[in-house]
Structures are given as C-alpha cells and as structure tokens.
Design a protein around this motif. Structure first.
Motif: not given
Length: 290
Positions: A27-34
């Motif tokens: 999920x960390x790799x798939x989100x663009x929100x920093x």
C-alpha cells in the motif's frame, strides 16, 4: 508450555506479522500521498521488527499469507487505506487472544501486543483520505435518499400501480431532490466556514444521492409487478444501509449495529407510512392511474 509449542506459536505470530508487513509495504508503494506513504512505511517497519522478534524464537523464516496480502492490498486500493487497515486490525483481534495465553511463557509477545494496540493504531489515525473527510456529506446524501425515495416509491407504488410510471416519477423525484440536497449542503458548509471545501462537499452529497436513486428505481425498470419491485427495492435499501454503515463503522471505528438498526427502522418506517398514504389516496380520492 513446551519448547515445541512455543516455536509453533512463534511461527503463527511470524506469519501474521510478515503478512501485515507485506500489506503495508504494498500500500505504501501504491499511494502517491507523501504523508500516507510515510505512515504506511513506518507501520511496515513495525511489523517487520515484530516478525524478527518472533524469528529469534522459532529460528526459521515464515512466508506471508499470499491470499490475505492480495485481498487487503486490493481492498486498500479500491475502498481506501483507512478502511482496509481498520478491517485488517479487526481480523487481527483473534491473534490478540492467543498473545494473552502465550505471554506468561513468551514475554516478547507482551511488548509486541502493546505496540500493536497503541503505536500502530495511532499511526493509522494519521492517514489522510479525502473520502473520509467528506464521509458526513456522503452519509447525508445516502440517508436522505434512502428515507425520501423508499418512502416516495412505496407511495407511488400504491397510487400508480404501474412500474414504468413509478420509475419515471421516482427518477424525477430523485434527481430534483439530489440537486436540492447538493445545493443545501454547499450553502451549509459555506455558512459554517469549516475546513471542508463547499463544492466538494456538495458533489459528494449529490453523488451519494444519485447513486442510491439509481439502485432503488432499477427494480421498477426491470420488473413488471409493482409489488415485487417494491419488495426488491426495500431489500436493496437494506443492503445499501448494511454496506455503507459497515464501511463507515470500520473506517471510523464506530458502532455498526446501532447505526444499521436505526437507519433500517427509519427507512422502512417511512416507507410503511407512505405506502399507507398511497393506499388512502387511491381508495378515497377517486384518482387512480391504471
């Protein structure tokens, strides 16, 4: 507890931790929100640390549950990070009971349990998602549509007794009401001057309303018998109430049962009342549409 039993439990805990690690990492790799990426990476790190604690006891590596990783990763991408992670937390509640039984024999489990109950919960609360910021607007649109439209369709059903006419009347009523609700929500947020964007709040309210309208009138477009269509519509209304309240209850850590029962009683109560009104109109007004 024997050494063999301790190793067995350690492997069970390892599998839970490495599965969680893989979900958070994906999920960390798939989100663009920093912000969300940072929070998820921190939780993944916690899970990996817990995994290594138990590995010191078992002495072996354990693979994650691939189907669980896949399910929660997809869930997070489609239904939102907070919902997926809170749902995963609920599933992990079962393992907490095992921790309690093992702690006297495996002190390391107590520190891990405490970390997961406090630290990770605090981190999940830091995740920012627009859909949850505007959950109140969606609830407003959905609740209003369920109460108003199920009631209106029940009344139309007895007064008109023609599924096509009922569908048209329901659609017109629904579209008009959705526009009215969106406009009212816009003005309300604008007046309150809170952190929400008035335009977005109005859009979320209107879309939730329209979505509900489309589902509720569909039986009248597909079925010829108005009573069967009404029964299906009421069933769909209950299904929508269940699904949406489950989503909100999980994502926001709220009581599901109370919210679900309250909405069902209100929606079906209004439907029963307007059904009776429709019957009275048809029987005593002398106006009937056949």
């Amino acid at each position: 507890m024997t050494r063999e039993e301790l190793v067995k439990h350690a492997k069970l805990f390892q599998r839970e931790e490495i599965t969680g690690y893989q979900v958070y990492k994906n999920l960390a790799q798939s989100t663009n929100d920093k912000n969300n990426k940072t929070v998820l990476a921190k939780i993944a790190g916690e899970e990996l640390k817990h995994y290594n604690i138990f590995k010191q006891i078992s002495g072996v590596d354990v693979a994650p549950q691939r189907t669980v990783v896949w399910f929660f990763t997809i869930c997070g991408k489609i239904l939102g990070l907070t919902f997926a992670l809170r749902l995963m937390e609920r599933q992990e509640a079962k393992i907490q009971e095992v921790y309690e039984r093992v702690i006297p024999y495996m002190p390391e489990a107590e520190a891990v349990k405490k970390s997961e109950e406090e630290h990770e919960d605090q981190l999940i609360a830091l995740i920012q998602e627009e859909r949850l910021d505007y959950a109140g607007s969606m609830v407003l649109g959905l609740n209003d549509a369920l109460v108003e439209l199920t009631g209106a369709l029940a009344g139309f059903s007895l007064a008109m007794q023609n599924t096509r006419l009922i569908a048209v009347a329901g659609l017109i009523t629904g579209i008009a009401a959705s526009l009215s609700m969106a406009a009212s929500q816009y003005l309300s947020v604008k007046t309150e001057n809170d952190d929400r964007h008035a335009g977005k709040s109005a859009i979320y309210t209107g879309l939730a309303y329209i979505f509900t309208v489309a589902i509720l009138i569909s039986p009248y477009l597909l079925l010829a018998n108005y009573m069967v269509a009404l029964a299906v519509t009421l069933t769909l209304a209950i299904a929508i109430i269940f699904a949406f309240n489950f989503y909100i209850a999980v994502a926001k850590n709220l009581n599901f049962k109370h919210r679900f029962i309250e909405m069902v009683v209100i929606s079906l109560g209004v439907s029963a009342l307007t059904f009776g009104i429709g019957l009275m109109v048809r029987n005593y007004s002398g106006i009937a549409i056949d």
